[in-house]
Design a protein around this motif. Structure first.
Motif, short mmCIF file in Angstrom:
data_model
loop_
_atom_site.label_atom_id
_atom_site.label_comp_id
_atom_site.label_asym_id
_atom_site.label_seq_id
_atom_site.Cartn_x
_atom_site.Cartn_y
_atom_site.Cartn_z
N UNK A 1 0.82 -1.21 0.00
CA UNK A 1 0.00 0.00 0.00
C UNK A 1 0.86 1.27 0.00
N UNK A 2 2.18 1.07 -0.12
CA UNK A 2 3.14 2.17 -0.10
C UNK A 2 3.12 2.91 1.24
N UNK A 3 2.98 2.14 2.29
CA UNK A 3 3.00 2.67 3.66
C UNK A 3 4.23 2.11 4.38
N UNK A 4 5.40 2.36 3.82
CA UNK A 4 6.64 1.76 4.34
C UNK A 4 6.95 2.23 5.75
N UNK B 1 4.83 3.11 8.05
CA UNK B 1 3.91 2.42 8.95
C UNK B 1 4.32 0.97 9.15
N UNK B 2 4.82 0.33 8.10
CA UNK B 2 5.28 -1.06 8.21
C UNK B 2 6.46 -1.16 9.18
N UNK B 3 7.40 -0.23 9.07
CA UNK B 3 8.54 -0.23 9.98
C UNK B 3 8.10 0.07 11.40
N UNK B 4 7.19 0.99 11.55
CA UNK B 4 6.66 1.33 12.88
C UNK B 4 5.98 0.12 13.50
N UNK B 5 5.23 -0.63 12.71
CA UNK B 5 4.56 -1.84 13.19
C UNK B 5 5.57 -2.85 13.71
N UNK B 6 6.64 -3.06 12.95
CA UNK B 6 7.67 -4.02 13.37
C UNK B 6 8.29 -3.61 14.70
N UNK B 7 8.62 -2.33 14.83
CA UNK B 7 9.22 -1.84 16.07
C UNK B 7 8.25 -2.00 17.24
N UNK B 8 6.97 -1.71 17.00
CA UNK B 8 5.97 -1.80 18.06
C UNK B 8 5.82 -3.23 18.56
N UNK B 9 5.73 -4.19 17.66
CA UNK B 9 5.55 -5.60 18.06
C UNK B 9 6.82 -6.13 18.75
N UNK B 10 7.98 -5.79 18.20
CA UNK B 10 9.23 -6.23 18.84
C UNK B 10 9.38 -5.60 20.22
N UNK B 11 8.97 -4.35 20.36
CA UNK B 11 9.02 -3.70 21.66
C UNK B 11 8.14 -4.40 22.68
N UNK C 1 1.67 10.44 12.83
CA UNK C 1 0.94 10.66 11.59
C UNK C 1 0.63 12.13 11.37
N UNK C 2 0.33 12.84 12.45
CA UNK C 2 0.03 14.27 12.33
C UNK C 2 1.27 15.10 12.01
N UNK C 3 2.44 14.55 12.35
CA UNK C 3 3.68 15.29 12.13
C UNK C 3 4.51 14.77 10.98
N UNK C 4 3.95 13.86 10.21
CA UNK C 4 4.63 13.37 9.02
C UNK C 4 5.65 12.28 9.27
N UNK C 5 5.71 11.74 10.51
CA UNK C 5 6.66 10.68 10.80
C UNK C 5 6.28 9.37 10.13
N UNK C 6 4.98 9.11 10.06
CA UNK C 6 4.45 7.98 9.32
C UNK C 6 3.25 8.48 8.51
N UNK C 7 2.69 7.60 7.71
CA UNK C 7 1.57 7.99 6.87
C UNK C 7 0.38 8.42 7.74
N UNK C 8 -0.38 9.43 7.34
CA UNK C 8 -1.47 9.94 8.17
C UNK C 8 -2.65 8.97 8.25
N UNK C 9 -3.43 9.13 9.30
CA UNK C 9 -4.66 8.36 9.50
C UNK C 9 -5.67 8.78 8.44
N UNK C 10 -6.37 7.80 7.85
CA UNK C 10 -7.33 8.09 6.78
C UNK C 10 -8.76 8.12 7.30
N UNK C 11 -8.94 8.24 8.61
CA UNK C 11 -10.31 8.23 9.15
C UNK C 11 -11.12 9.38 8.60
N UNK C 12 -12.39 9.10 8.41
CA UNK C 12 -13.30 10.17 8.00
C UNK C 12 -14.49 10.17 8.95
N UNK C 13 -15.04 11.30 9.24
CA UNK C 13 -16.20 11.33 10.13
C UNK C 13 -17.39 10.67 9.48
#
Length: 240
Positions: free
Chosen positions: A101-104, A106-116, A227-239
């Motif tokens: 999905x071209x969310x690289x 976020x993928x790296x963040x996920x790996x770090x989160x689970x390993x942590x 996501x709000x600061x551009x560190x990872x891809x932003x949240x796509x939630x919509x109201x």
């Protein structure tokens, strides 16, 4: 005030409310874990643990769990969902999905989160070093300490973290909620299977759930902030 400004203000207030609730839930999970750990160290959970553990055994025959051999097979299958092999495969699959999905980031963040979460689980086990239950035969082989339940904690960490990270890519709230509900049910099922198989005290599982859920919520808060600061891809939630 113009209508579009009122709408924006309402959304900002809602976002802050959600963040505050998440912070309170993280604090609640950590408090629950600390309270269980304190009670466990003082020996106050013995009656509670023994009563629930023996309730899952046939009267007069603690070697045989209730439900018969077919349920025992089901529980062994479920408990494998919290094992390192399955969790690793599921995590890698989710990472590949995010990369496609071209969310690289976020993928790296996920790996770090689970390993942590895995590191936290191992540190907690080593720190408390609680022996495994010895009242009943173990339904599966175990080698590590008992508190907190590693399967229960890592199921909560992994499945809930996967749910919140995948939900960030889905704009529809019903689907986002579906991810989280399925993840929670998986974590609950794994924890129950550990007690049924006699390899954990119930308080081990409760502590694993509390710490794992707190970690996953903390991961969501950090992802939201990044996501709000551009560190990872932003949240796509919509109201809705």
């Amino acid at each position: 005030m113009p209508r579009h400004l009122r709408t924006l203000t309402a959304l900002l207030r809602r976002a802050e409310t959600v963040t505050l609730l998440a912070v309170l839930c993280v604090a609640g999970g950590l408090w629950a874990f600390a309270a269980l750990a304190a009670e466990m160290l003082e020996g106050d959970l013995h009656v509670f643990d023994e009563t629930l553990l023996m309730a899952l055994r046939r009267a007069g025959d603690p070697a045989r769990p209730i439900g018969g051999p077919h349920l025992e097979i089901v529980m062994r299958d479920i408990t494998a969902l919290g094992g390192i092999t399955v969790l690793t495969l599921v995590t890698i699959s989710a990472m590949v999905y995010l990369v496609l999905r071209r969310q690289r980031a976020s993928a790296l963040f996920l790996a770090v989160a689970v390993l942590g979460g895995q590191v936290l689980s191992r540190i907690a086990k080593a720190g408390f070093a609680r022996p495994r239950p010895d009242l009943v035969p173990h339904g599966v082989d175990v080698t590590s300490a008992s508190f907190p339940s590693g399967h229960s904690m890592m199921a909560a960490v992994t499945y809930l973290t996967l749910a919140v990270m995948l939900a960030r890519q889905e704009p529809a709230w019903p689907i986002r909620a579906f991810f989280v509900v399925v993840a929670a049910l998986l974590a609950i099922s794994v924890g129950l299977s550990r007690v049924y198989l006699g390899v954990h005290w119930p308080s081990d599982v409760l502590a694993g759930w509390a710490l794992g859920a707190a970690w996953a919520l903390l991961v969501w808060l950090v992802a939201r902030w990044m996501g709000r600061r551009g560190g990872i891809e932003p949240d796509r939630a919509r109201p809705e």
